[in-house]
Structure formats: C-alpha cells, structure tokens
Write an enzyme that holds these catalytic residues in place. Structure first.
Site, mmCIF file in Angstrom:
data_model
loop_
_atom_site.group_PDB
_atom_site.id
_atom_site.type_symbol
_atom_site.label_atom_id
_atom_site.label_comp_id
_atom_site.label_asym_id
_atom_site.label_seq_id
_atom_site.Cartn_x
_atom_site.Cartn_y
_atom_site.Cartn_z
ATOM 1 N N LYS A 1 57.533 44.303 87.463
ATOM 2 C CA LYS A 1 57.157 44.310 86.038
ATOM 3 C C LYS A 1 56.842 42.886 85.633
ATOM 4 C CE LYS A 1 56.924 47.235 82.562
ATOM 5 N NZ LYS A 1 56.718 48.684 82.555
ATOM 6 N N ASP B 1 51.409 48.053 79.608
ATOM 7 C CA ASP B 1 52.669 48.449 78.988
ATOM 8 C C ASP B 1 52.475 48.084 77.503
ATOM 9 O OD1 ASP B 1 55.592 49.336 79.849
ATOM 10 O OD2 ASP B 1 55.891 47.804 78.342
HETATM 11 P P1 NDP Z 1 51.807 50.409 72.948
HETATM 12 O O1 NDP Z 1 51.707 48.945 72.799
HETATM 13 O O2 NDP Z 1 50.567 51.210 73.113
HETATM 14 O O3 NDP Z 1 52.593 51.042 71.709
HETATM 15 C C1 NDP Z 1 53.882 50.649 71.405
HETATM 16 C C2 NDP Z 1 54.351 51.377 70.167
HETATM 17 O O4 NDP Z 1 55.752 51.148 69.999
HETATM 18 C C3 NDP Z 1 53.677 50.868 68.908
HETATM 19 O O5 NDP Z 1 53.606 51.900 67.950
HETATM 20 C C4 NDP Z 1 54.625 49.763 68.453
HETATM 21 O O6 NDP Z 1 54.578 49.475 67.060
HETATM 22 C C5 NDP Z 1 55.974 50.365 68.829
HETATM 23 N N1 NDP Z 1 56.908 49.280 69.130
HETATM 24 C C6 NDP Z 1 56.821 48.394 70.149
HETATM 25 N N2 NDP Z 1 57.830 47.512 70.107
HETATM 26 C C7 NDP Z 1 58.555 47.852 69.042
HETATM 27 C C8 NDP Z 1 59.733 47.334 68.473
HETATM 28 N N3 NDP Z 1 60.349 46.260 69.000
HETATM 29 N N4 NDP Z 1 60.237 47.952 67.376
HETATM 30 C C9 NDP Z 1 59.612 49.031 66.841
HETATM 31 N N5 NDP Z 1 58.478 49.558 67.330
HETATM 32 C C10 NDP Z 1 57.973 48.989 68.412
HETATM 33 O O7 NDP Z 1 52.805 50.660 74.180
HETATM 34 P P2 NDP Z 1 52.995 51.959 75.066
HETATM 35 O O8 NDP Z 1 52.786 53.179 74.269
HETATM 36 O O9 NDP Z 1 52.227 51.763 76.310
HETATM 37 O O10 NDP Z 1 54.550 51.824 75.471
HETATM 38 C C11 NDP Z 1 55.593 52.444 74.718
HETATM 39 C C12 NDP Z 1 56.823 52.585 75.586
HETATM 40 O O11 NDP Z 1 56.510 53.390 76.728
HETATM 41 C C13 NDP Z 1 57.372 51.278 76.174
HETATM 42 O O12 NDP Z 1 58.778 51.392 76.282
HETATM 43 C C14 NDP Z 1 56.776 51.231 77.565
HETATM 44 O O13 NDP Z 1 57.554 50.450 78.437
HETATM 45 C C15 NDP Z 1 56.842 52.705 77.925
HETATM 46 N N6 NDP Z 1 55.954 53.157 78.978
HETATM 47 C C16 NDP Z 1 54.612 52.927 78.943
HETATM 48 C C17 NDP Z 1 53.794 53.390 79.946
HETATM 49 C C18 NDP Z 1 52.323 53.241 79.902
HETATM 50 O O14 NDP Z 1 51.670 53.743 80.816
HETATM 51 N N7 NDP Z 1 51.738 52.616 78.912
HETATM 52 C C19 NDP Z 1 54.349 54.090 81.119
HETATM 53 C C20 NDP Z 1 55.765 54.358 81.027
HETATM 54 C C21 NDP Z 1 56.518 53.875 80.001
HETATM 55 P P3 NDP Z 1 53.869 48.122 66.561
HETATM 56 O O15 NDP Z 1 52.417 48.318 66.822
HETATM 57 O O16 NDP Z 1 54.228 48.029 65.114
HETATM 58 O O17 NDP Z 1 54.459 47.007 67.380
HETATM 59 O O1 2IT Z 2 56.672 51.599 82.551
HETATM 60 C C1 2IT Z 2 55.725 52.013 83.247
HETATM 61 O O2 2IT Z 2 55.890 52.874 84.122
HETATM 62 C C2 2IT Z 2 54.381 51.476 82.986
HETATM 63 N N1 2IT Z 2 54.217 50.682 82.066
HETATM 64 C C3 2IT Z 2 53.231 51.891 83.846
HETATM 65 C C4 2IT Z 2 53.211 51.111 85.130
HETATM 66 C C5 2IT Z 2 51.999 51.320 86.004
HETATM 67 O O3 2IT Z 2 51.909 50.558 86.980
HETATM 68 O O4 2IT Z 2 51.169 52.189 85.749
#
Ligand code: NDP
Ligand code: 2IT
Length: 449
Positions: free
Chosen positions: A130, A170
């Site tokens: 990561k 992420d």
């Molecule tokens: P994005 O940046 O697309 O969206 C994040 C969302 O969460 C936004 O709505 C943001 O609000 C909110 N957010 C982030 N940080 C905070 C915080 N500290 N407090 C409150 N709200 C917060 O990210 P993703 O959707 O990609 O990721 C969301 C979660 O999913 C994370 O935990 C990530 O690790 C996990 N994840 C993502 C994957 C992926 O493929 N993208 C795969 C597996 C897990 P704001 O815009 O106001 O900051």
């Molecule tokens: O938390 C996660 O699994 C991710 N942000 C996606 C990682 C990836 O390599 O697709």
C-alpha cells in the site's frame, strides 16, 4: 477484542507494539488478525517454530520519500510519499495509493497489512502492499494534481514494475491520477508497461468493471451472506457511508439487486433520501462536478442534508460503511443494532472499530470484514493485470461474472473456515484464518527470507 490478547500471540503483539510505536491503526489491524490466529498456531507448530506470524507482521520493505511540487500560484509545496511493500509470498506487491491529508506511515502499514490477507482471499497471484501521500487533492486544479503525481512517480517508479509492485487507486486516487502516474512512469522508463498500474482508463489498458468492482463486489458479498440466512436484498433499506468510488457503485449494485439505498455521506455530513438515492444525480455531482454531498439535497426534493452528525442514526436493514477507517464506533453500532440493522458489510478498510464489531457479534448482526467484502476491487485489478499480460480485453458481462464468482468463493471460504475452526458464522475469524493459511504456506515454502 477489548479483553486480553490470547496468550499464544501476546509476545508477538508486544513486539509489534514496541517496534511500531505510535502506529495505532497498524496495531489495531494486527491485533484483530492475531486474535483469530491463536487457533491456527495450536494446529500448526511449524509456524511458531519458523516465526511465520512475526515475519508476516514485519514489512519486507518500507519506502518514505519527499514529494516537492509547485502549486498554481508558484508556491513550493512539500509532501511525504510512502510505499510499504509488505509481503510478496503470493505475487508482486499489490495495493492502492491513498492521497489524503491524514496519511502517515501507520495508516499505510495497516492498509498494507490488511491487503496481504485480502489479496490471498481473492485466490489471485498477488502479494500485499500500500502507499500514498499526505497530499490533499481537495480544491486542487487538474494541473496541480498532475504536477503532484509526476513528482510522486519520479521517486516511486524505481520501486515498481509489473513483476515487482503494482499500485492502483484508493481514497483520493482515481482514473485521473492513475493516468498522470502512468504517463510519468512511461516517460521515465521508456516502457509501455501496462501491468505496472491498475485502474487505468478504458482506452489505454484499463479493464472493464474495475471502476465498479469494489462496490459491486461488496454488494455481491452481502447477497451471499443473506442467502445463508434465506434472505435477499429484496425490499431492504440500505445505508452506505461515503460517496466516492466504493459507495457509488455499492449503491448501484444494491439497487440492481432489489434493495434501496436511502443515505450516503461525505466528510461534511450525510443525506437521507427515503425515495432512494438518485444515482444519476449522485454521479453527476460526485464524479463529473467533483462537488459536495450537500449539493445533492439541494437538487433533490425528497432528500435532506444533515451537516456533521452520524449517518448510522438512519434506520436500515443493511449498513455498508464505505468511507474510511474507524468511521463506525461502538455507540454507532449500538444505534444501528437497536434500529434493527441485520447486516454490516465493510466496503471501506477497517471502518468498524473493535468495539463496534463486539456490539455486532453480541447482537447477532451479520458482519463482513473489509478484507473479505471489499476484495472485489483488487481481484478485478488482478483481472486487469491478466488482460494486460495477454494483450486481451474482456467484455463487461464476462468481467462482472468473474467478479461475482470470486466474491461468492471468498464468502464460501470465510464461512467454511469459520466452521472448521470452531466459530460458525464468524466471518472475521474465517477471513483472517483462510487468508493467513494461504500466505503462511507460501512463506514457509520459500524458506527463511
Ligand atoms: P474515494 O476517494 O473515492 O471516496 C472516499 C469517500 O469517503 C468520500 O466520500 C470521502 O468524503 C469519504 N471520506 C474519506 N475520508 C474521510 C474521512 N476521514 N472522514 C469522513 N469521510 C471521509 O475513495 P474510495 O471510495 O476509493 O475508498 C473508500 C474506502 O474504500 C477506503 O477505506 C478505501 O481504502 C476502501 N477501498 C477502496 C477500494 C477501491 O478500489 N477504490 C478497494 C477496497 C477498499 P470527502 O470527499 O468529503 O473526503
Ligand atoms: O484497498 C484496496 O483493496 C484497494 N484500494 C484496491 C487495491 C488494488 O490494487 O486494486
């Protein structure tokens, strides 16, 4: 979780605390896994002898670097970049990059540690890693994002490679950022190495369904959990926190499977829309305009915006925390359970605190840990790598069918492992043990490295 760590893993945990002082999220992630592993160490003395768990708790490599760049006003900015290459027993390091002001080494390590087991559960040949930066993309122009990404990659490129380390997105890193990162990698290395990053644009090596994969996968996982109890999404009220990549496509699949998502959020507050979230409007605001969730309520009559507050106050049957770590604490869990919530499925990484998980266990709420439920994103990244390696391109339908199958398999594996190790229904234990066993066998086979 709040009690003692099992005696057989106490010394391992103490060593992790000592060696990684102050890294609270990393401690939390390690502790949860160690609590599940006591039963495994009872059956596998070779892992104690060879200090397999200790070796998995220690990253293979940790890279920290300076990221200098200039903003649109000409002011010099300095950020810190990270890449933790945690474990390569099953394949090249694989895991996302997070750009958020809260990013520090402990957060990157917790995410990298979780990623090892998650990636093992997918059944794909990928190790765990990561990275990210404390860069805050909010309010930055495209040109600033590009300059930051170019500077970040100017250091990181030397550590990457399709057989070495393959980042993706992420929080704060989506297709736009992956594009700038890929462009700079290609420029420095003079190689069109498609498989070095995943989540690429569809026109230049990206895989169909990668954008949707994490949210879709979490919904597929929830569906598999419900099936065990003879239920489905049909008619269920669902609350999804966040409104980013995972949340948006989680909502999309929930709706396709017959549920209704009635609330979502960002860091400024949440919206409730009893008619069901209008996904087209949400995508327009969040993906096209890069706006705030409050804008949604302004443009939709049936919706109300609540500034601050807890989205978990909204009554629902299914909760899908999909924003960030520790966003759902013990009090929020008690409110959810009290309002009749039956399933909690982690779209984010470690969104539920240990206290929240305890509440769900005691209340009989079905709980799916992120390392199982959100594995669809990285699994589809591995499918992207597979397509890149064979210069192939699959259809949306084929890719989605693969994703659905992978999620059902992960659920089945967690479910069966929990039974085999004496904790039926405990998907936390099932995920940790099944993931660990796969990694540990490879670590053991590779000798003392
Ligand atoms: P994005 O940046 O697309 O969206 C994040 C969302 O969460 C936004 O709505 C943001 O609000 C909110 N957010 C982030 N940080 C905070 C915080 N500290 N407090 C409150 N709200 C917060 O990210 P993703 O959707 O990609 O990721 C969301 C979660 O999913 C994370 O935990 C990530 O690790 C996990 N994840 C993502 C994957 C992926 O493929 N993208 C795969 C597996 C897990 P704001 O815009 O106001 O900051
Ligand atoms: O938390 C996660 O699994 C991710 N942000 C996606 C990682 C990836 O390599 O697709």
């Amino acid at each position: 979780m709040n009690g003692e760590v099992p005696a057989s893993v106490q010394a391992i945990y103490d060593e992790v605390l000592h060696r990684n002082a102050g890294e609270t999220e990393f401690h939390q992630a390690v502790r949860e896994v160690l609590e599940s592993l006591a039963v495994v160490l009872d059956r596998h003395s070779e892992y104690t002898e060879m200090k397999t768990v200790q070796r998995i708790c220690e990253p293979e490599r940790q890279i920290i670097f300076r990221v200098p760049w200039q903003d649109d006003r000409g002011e010099v900015q300095i950020n810190r970049g990270f890449r933790v290459e945690f474990n390569s027993a099953l394949g090249p390091y694989k895991g996302g990059l997070r750009f958020h002001p809260s990013v520090n080494l402990g957060i990157v390590k917790f995410l990298g540690f979780e990623q090892i087991f998650k990636n093992a559960l997918t059944g794909m040949p990928i190790g765990g890693g990561k990275g990210g930066s404390d860069f805050d993309p909010k309010g930055r122009s495209d040109a600033e994002i590009m300059r930051f990404c170019q500077s970040f990659m100017t250091e990181l490129y030397r550590h990457l490679g399709e057989y070495t380390d393959v980042p993706a997105g992420d929080i704060g890193v989506g297709a736009r950022e992956i594009g700038y990162l890929f462009g700079q990698y290609k420029r420095i290395t003079n190689r069109y190495e498609s498989g070095v990053l995943t989540g690429k644009g569809l026109g230049w090596g990206g895989a169909l369904v990668r954008t949707e994969a994490t949210g879709y996968g979490a919904a597929f996982f929830a569906e598999a959990m419900m099936k065990v109890r003879g239920e489905s999404f049909d008619g269920k009220r669902v609350v999804v926190s966040g409104s980013g990549n995972v949340a948006v496509y989680g909502i999309e699949k929930v709706h396709q499977l017959g549920g209704t998502a009635v609330a979502c959020s960002d860091s400024s507050g949440y919206v409730v829309d009893d008619k069901g979230i209008d996904l087209e409007l949400l995508k327009q605001i969040k993906e096209v305009e890069r706006g705030r969730i409050a804008d949604y309520a302004q443009r939709r009559e049936s919706a109300d915006f609540v500034a601050g507050g807890s989205i978990w106050d909204v009554p629902c049957d299914v909760a899908m925390p999909s924003a960030t770590q520790n966003e759902l604490d013990g009090d929020a869990a008690a409110v959810l359970a009290g309002n009749g919530c039956r399933y909690v499925v982690e779209g984010a990484n470690m969104p539920a605190t240990p206290e929240a998980v305890d509440v769900f266990r005691e209340a009989g709420v079905g709980f799916a840990p992120g390392k199982a439920a959100n594995a669809g994103g990285v699994a589809t990244s591995a499918l992207e790598m597979q397509q890149n390696a064979s210069r192939d391109r699959w259809t949306f339908e084929h890719s989605e069918a693969r994703l659905a199958e992978i999620m059902r398999d992960i659920h089945a594996r967690c479910h069966e492992t929990a039974e085999e190790y004496g904790s039926p229904g405990d998907l936390v234990l099932g995920a940790n043990v099944a993931g660990f066993l796969q990694v540990a066998e490879a670590v053991h086979a590779h000798g003392l490295i």
